[in-house]
Each structure stands twice: as structure tokens, then as C-alpha cells.
Design a protein around this motif. Structure first.
Motif, PDB file in Angstrom:
ATOM      1  N   GLU A  55       0.827  -1.213   0.000  1.00 16.82           N
ATOM      2  CA  GLU A  55       0.000   0.000   0.000  1.00 16.82           C
ATOM      3  C   GLU A  55       0.860   1.261   0.000  1.00 16.82           C
ATOM      4  O   GLU A  55       0.583   2.212  -0.732  1.00 16.82           O
ATOM      5  CB  GLU A  55      -0.933   0.008   1.202  1.00 16.82           C
TER       6      GLU A  55
ATOM      7  N   LYS B 141       3.922   1.542  -1.151  1.00 14.48           N
ATOM      8  CA  LYS B 141       4.567   1.658  -2.462  1.00 14.48           C
ATOM      9  C   LYS B 141       3.578   2.201  -3.499  1.00 14.48           C
ATOM     10  O   LYS B 141       3.929   3.043  -4.311  1.00 14.48           O
ATOM     11  CB  LYS B 141       5.135   0.307  -2.907  1.00 14.48           C
ATOM     12  N   ALA B 142       2.345   1.714  -3.462  1.00 13.07           N
ATOM     13  CA  ALA B 142       1.323   2.178  -4.414  1.00 13.07           C
ATOM     14  C   ALA B 142       1.089   3.680  -4.240  1.00 13.07           C
ATOM     15  O   ALA B 142       1.012   4.426  -5.220  1.00 13.07           O
ATOM     16  CB  ALA B 142       0.037   1.403  -4.246  1.00 13.07           C
ATOM     17  N   ARG B 143       0.977   4.112  -2.991  1.00 12.42           N
ATOM     18  CA  ARG B 143       0.761   5.547  -2.745  1.00 12.42           C
ATOM     19  C   ARG B 143       1.979   6.371  -3.115  1.00 12.42           C
ATOM     20  O   ARG B 143       1.868   7.429  -3.715  1.00 12.42           O
ATOM     21  CB  ARG B 143       0.443   5.779  -1.263  1.00 12.42           C
TER      22      ARG B 143
ATOM     23  N   GLY C  96       2.722   5.951  -6.986  1.00  9.65           N
ATOM     24  CA  GLY C  96       1.589   6.427  -7.766  1.00  9.65           C
ATOM     25  C   GLY C  96       1.462   7.928  -7.723  1.00  9.65           C
ATOM     26  O   GLY C  96       0.923   8.559  -8.620  1.00  9.65           O
ATOM     27  N   ALA C  97       2.003   8.540  -6.671  1.00  8.74           N
ATOM     28  CA  ALA C  97       1.892   9.982  -6.479  1.00  8.74           C
ATOM     29  C   ALA C  97       2.963  10.753  -7.248  1.00  8.74           C
ATOM     30  O   ALA C  97       2.898  11.954  -7.366  1.00  8.74           O
ATOM     31  CB  ALA C  97       1.999  10.328  -4.999  1.00  8.74           C
ATOM     32  N   GLN C  98       3.964  10.048  -7.758  1.00  9.50           N
ATOM     33  CA  GLN C  98       5.066  10.755  -8.435  1.00  9.50           C
ATOM     34  C   GLN C  98       4.765  11.011  -9.879  1.00  9.50           C
ATOM     35  O   GLN C  98       4.069  10.461 -10.572  1.00  9.50           O
ATOM     36  CB  GLN C  98       6.357   9.938  -8.334  1.00  9.50           C
TER      37      GLN C  98
END
Length: 156
Positions: free
Chosen positions: A147, A149-151, A154-156
Motif C-alpha cells: 500500500e 509503495k502504491a501511494r 503512484g503519487a510521483q
């Protein structure tokens, strides 16, 4: 995400006592801590932190001073770098894997919740999983890692 938070790491540091509760057999008597606790009671928090640090630097077997400094730095001083240092010192000094796991999780939680550095939290959780692949909460840690890593990515 919340499983790790509620079961293992509390940003206020309350998890320390539950995770790390020393058995007493590995903890030396720490009479000098009463003077430091008196400083805390008088509100001399920085002075108390300096005194705990002096104990840590001169008495390599004193894990309790590491824990107390970590709690003081985290809860009262909001000096997260000092808290991380104290818990890493405790981890380095203690020989019990369960307590080492607890300290490592606290460090990861500080990065995640207090410093709010997802990248460093990811690194710390990876280290925990490498050191303790069979930990009882390893599945929850892997889910937490996924989770984060996804955040983070995904935010970059």
C-alpha cells in the motif's frame, strides 16, 4: 495500512510498552534513571533527554535508557530524529528478536506517521521483512508495504 498501525505501531508511542515489555531478566537495575525522571517531572525535558543520551553513550548494556529516551523524544519533544536514534540503539543492544522486531517497527512507524516520509518508511519495512521474514505479522507488513509503495510511486 491500519492493521500495522493499530496492532503494532502507535504514533504516540504507546505500543512500546506492549511490544517491548522487558522480562526483567535482561534489564539491569537503573537507579540513575530516577534522577532523570525527576527532571522530566519538573518539565526539564531537554535536560532529561541529554542525561538519557549520556547514559546510553557510557553504559552499553542499558537498554531502558534507550527506550525512555525514545519515548521522551517521540511523545514530548517531538524530536523524531532523536527517537529514531534511541530505538536503533536499543535494537543494536538487545539480543531478543521479538524486541528487535518491536524497535524496528517503531522506527518504521515514526518515519511513516511522524516524519511522514513514505520512502523511508518503505525502506524500513523492507528491512524488517528481510530481518524477520517469519514474523507473526509478516503478511500484514507485506500488505502495508504494498500500500505504501502504491501511494508513494503512484503519487510521483
Amino acid at each position: 495500512f491500519y492493521v500495522l498501525y493499530t496492532r503494532v505501531i502507535d504514533p504516540a508511542g504507546d505500543a512500546v510498552g506492549r511490544i517491548l515489555g522487558p522480562s526483567g531478566g535482561s534489564t539491569p537495575p537503573v537507579n540513575q534513571h530516577s534522577n532523570i525522571q525527576a527532571m522530566e517531572a519538573r518539565g526539564e525535558l531537554r535536560k532529561a533527554a541529554e542525561a538519557y543520551r549520556a547514559v546510553i553513550e557510557t553504559e552499553p548494556e542499558d537498554i531502558v535508557a534507550c527506550e525512555k529516551l525514545g519515548q521522551l523524544a517521540l511523545r514530548e519533544l517531538k524530536d523524531f530524529g532523536l527517537a529514531i536514534w534511541a530505538y536503533r540503539e536499543a535494537d543494536r543492544r538487545v539480543g531478543e528478536p521479538k524486541r528487535q522486531l518491536g524497535y524496528a517497527l517503531i522506527v518504521a512507524g515514526i518515519y511513516r506517521d511522524n516524519v511522514q516520509d513514505t520512502g523511508k518508511a518503505i525502506v524500513e519495512i523492507r528491512k524488517v521483512l528481510e530481518r524477520f521474514p517469519n514474523a507473526a505479522n509478516a503478511a500484514h507488513l507485506r500488505a502495508e508495504l504494498d500500500e505504501l509503495k502504491a501511494r508513494h510511486f503512484g503519487a510521483q
